[in-house]
Write a protein that holds these residues in place. Structure first.
Motif, mmCIF file in Angstrom:
data_model
loop_
_atom_site.group_PDB
_atom_site.id
_atom_site.type_symbol
_atom_site.label_atom_id
_atom_site.label_comp_id
_atom_site.label_asym_id
_atom_site.label_seq_id
_atom_site.Cartn_x
_atom_site.Cartn_y
_atom_site.Cartn_z
ATOM 1 N N LYS A 112 -3.468 7.935 -1.315
ATOM 2 C CA LYS A 112 -4.833 7.886 -0.789
ATOM 3 C C LYS A 112 -5.488 6.592 -1.316
ATOM 4 O O LYS A 112 -4.914 5.540 -1.155
ATOM 5 C CB LYS A 112 -5.626 9.135 -1.173
ATOM 6 C CG LYS A 112 -4.981 10.430 -0.684
ATOM 7 C CD LYS A 112 -4.930 10.535 0.838
ATOM 8 C CE LYS A 112 -4.133 11.761 1.294
ATOM 9 N NZ LYS A 112 -3.786 11.726 2.697
ATOM 10 N N SER A 113 -6.632 6.676 -2.025
ATOM 11 C CA SER A 113 -7.246 5.409 -2.442
ATOM 12 C C SER A 113 -7.000 5.109 -3.921
ATOM 13 O O SER A 113 -7.592 4.192 -4.482
ATOM 14 C CB SER A 113 -8.741 5.421 -2.146
ATOM 15 O OG SER A 113 -9.355 6.424 -2.909
ATOM 16 N N ALA A 114 -6.087 5.866 -4.559
ATOM 17 C CA ALA A 114 -5.779 5.596 -5.967
ATOM 18 C C ALA A 114 -4.482 4.786 -6.066
ATOM 19 O O ALA A 114 -3.551 4.990 -5.287
ATOM 20 C CB ALA A 114 -5.629 6.905 -6.724
ATOM 21 N N LEU A 115 -4.456 3.853 -7.018
ATOM 22 C CA LEU A 115 -3.231 3.097 -7.243
ATOM 23 C C LEU A 115 -2.343 3.891 -8.194
ATOM 24 O O LEU A 115 -2.834 4.529 -9.114
ATOM 25 C CB LEU A 115 -3.553 1.731 -7.854
ATOM 26 C CG LEU A 115 -4.397 0.801 -6.979
ATOM 27 C CD1 LEU A 115 -4.644 -0.516 -7.689
ATOM 28 C CD2 LEU A 115 -3.733 0.556 -5.635
ATOM 29 N N VAL B 265 0.827 -1.206 0.000
ATOM 30 C CA VAL B 265 0.000 0.000 0.000
ATOM 31 C C VAL B 265 0.867 1.265 0.000
ATOM 32 O O VAL B 265 0.586 2.237 -0.711
ATOM 33 C CB VAL B 265 -0.962 -0.013 1.212
ATOM 34 C CG1 VAL B 265 -1.638 1.330 1.382
ATOM 35 C CG2 VAL B 265 -2.000 -1.116 1.031
ATOM 36 N N GLN B 266 1.961 1.223 0.784
ATOM 37 C CA GLN B 266 2.834 2.394 0.847
ATOM 38 C C GLN B 266 3.601 2.618 -0.454
ATOM 39 O O GLN B 266 4.051 3.718 -0.730
ATOM 40 C CB GLN B 266 3.837 2.220 1.991
ATOM 41 C CG GLN B 266 3.214 2.312 3.365
ATOM 42 C CD GLN B 266 3.089 3.738 3.824
ATOM 43 O OE1 GLN B 266 4.035 4.502 3.768
ATOM 44 N NE2 GLN B 266 1.910 4.125 4.279
ATOM 45 N N SER B 267 3.782 1.557 -1.245
ATOM 46 C CA SER B 267 4.562 1.674 -2.475
ATOM 47 C C SER B 267 3.712 2.063 -3.673
ATOM 48 O O SER B 267 4.176 2.759 -4.567
ATOM 49 C CB SER B 267 5.262 0.349 -2.796
ATOM 50 O OG SER B 267 6.152 0.002 -1.773
ATOM 51 N N PHE B 268 2.464 1.582 -3.698
ATOM 52 C CA PHE B 268 1.699 1.700 -4.941
ATOM 53 C C PHE B 268 0.390 2.456 -4.814
ATOM 54 O O PHE B 268 -0.482 2.336 -5.666
ATOM 55 C CB PHE B 268 1.431 0.300 -5.519
ATOM 56 C CG PHE B 268 2.690 -0.482 -5.755
ATOM 57 C CD1 PHE B 268 3.586 -0.083 -6.740
ATOM 58 C CD2 PHE B 268 2.998 -1.597 -4.986
ATOM 59 C CE1 PHE B 268 4.762 -0.782 -6.965
ATOM 60 C CE2 PHE B 268 4.174 -2.301 -5.188
ATOM 61 C CZ PHE B 268 5.061 -1.897 -6.188
ATOM 62 N N SER B 269 0.200 3.203 -3.736
ATOM 63 C CA SER B 269 -1.049 3.966 -3.660
ATOM 64 C C SER B 269 -0.807 5.377 -3.158
ATOM 65 O O SER B 269 0.196 5.676 -2.500
ATOM 66 C CB SER B 269 -2.059 3.259 -2.756
ATOM 67 O OG SER B 269 -1.705 3.430 -1.408
#
Lengths: 220, 102
Positions: B59-62, B53-57
């Protein structure tokens, strides 16, 4: 006798210094995710459990609620309870000393204590106290340094701090991946969390993976 | 009191209660092999999810950005058995290089 004491002390000190130095990464990560210097220091002083602290700032930084952050951090902190179960019969302390022992019950103090098993029960106790207190001192000093450093930076991405946080998590999980089933769980949870990120409120995709772990652990 | 303070204090209180409870309950309560197994698996699950999550987002967008480079370098450093500070530092430096110069 003094030779044995110094061996335990040396183990404790080297662990305290190296682990304490990670505090720089935590302090910087906390500030990078919007925590103040004071809050960063509070977390290191009062939570005093690296993975839980990184989780709190990580979840809040990703836009999660404080409840999600607390839940994730607490699920990570569960293992400290199990360390307490291992250490309590060996320490045999009560009252305020038990509260202090509990506060410094973390991966490193428990690990060093168990590592002194061949040197006897007395050295195990010493290893626990030296390491717990040593890590506490250095972890907090380095947290302050990291937080102040990050605060002075401005755009944290220009210094790569946005990558330091996931790298820190990766460094924390890496040594735990001993079996292929562990690696499969790690990859599965990572993919699950990414897939759920656009759908679930921030923080929940992370917490949900704990239930995957529980299901896997109970099934086997 | 804002979300940051609630998270800071809430986490601290529960962290201490968890540690203290471990020192206070009878050993047999938590020594069951299944509990031990769940205990080793939970950090693996949560930390892996946090990496992702910390690498690829955002907020709620990838999204994919310089953090992918930082993460790849961190993984390489870990494969080469680099110590933790080197892992974090090499990730930060490579990510900063991409952000500043590409």
């Amino acid at each position: 006798m003094s030779r044995v004491v110094s061996a335990t002390f040396r183990d404790s000190l080297s662990v305290s210094l190296t682990v304490g130095a990670y505090g720089v990464a935590f302090g910087a990560a906390a500030v990078a995710n919007g925590f103040s210097v004071i809050q960063s220091c509070f977390l290191s002083l009062l939570t005093f459990s690296g993975a839980s602290q990184f989780a709190v700032v990580g979840v809040i930084g990703a836009g999660g609620t404080s409840i999600s952050a607390i839940t994730t951090a607490s699920l990570l902190g569960l293992r400290n309870a199990l360390y307490g179960v291992i250490m309590a019969p060996r320490l045999q302390v009560h009252g305020i000393k038990r509260a202090i022992a509990a506060h410094i019950t973390i991966d490193e103090s428990t690990g060093v204590a168990l590592g002194q098993e061949v040197r006897g029960a007395d050295q195990m106790r010493k290893g626990f106290w030296y390491t717990g207190i040593g890590v506490f001192i250095f972890w907090n000093l380095f947290t302050l340094a990291g937080a102040l450093g990050a605060q002075a930076m401005g755009d944290i991405r220009a210094f790569g701090l946005d990558s330091a946080v996931p790298a820190a998590f990766l460094g924390l999980v890496w040594p735990r991946l001993k079996k292929n089933s562990d690696r499969a769980l790690a990859v599965g949870c990572a993919l699950f969390a990414i897939a759920m990120t656009p759908i679930l409120p921030a923080g929940l995709p992370i917490i949900a993976t704990a239930f995957i772990a529980i299901a896997v652990g109970l099934r086997k | 009191m804002n979300a940051y303070w609630i998270a800071t204090i809430g986490t601290s209180v529960i962290a201490f209660l968890l540690k203290y409870s471990g020192h206070s309950v009878p050993e047999k309560w938590l020594s069951h092999p299944r509990i031990q197994r769940v205990n080793t698996l939970i950090p693996i699950a949560l930390l892996s999810a946090l990496v992702a999550v910390q690498s690829f987002s955002e907020k709620s967008a990838l999204m994919i950005d310089q953090r992918l480079v930082g993460l790849s370098v961190a993984m390489l450093a870990l494969m080469l058995k680099a110590p933790f500070p080197v892992v974090v530092l090499s990730a930060a430096l490579s990510s900063a290089a991409v952000y500043n110069w590409l």
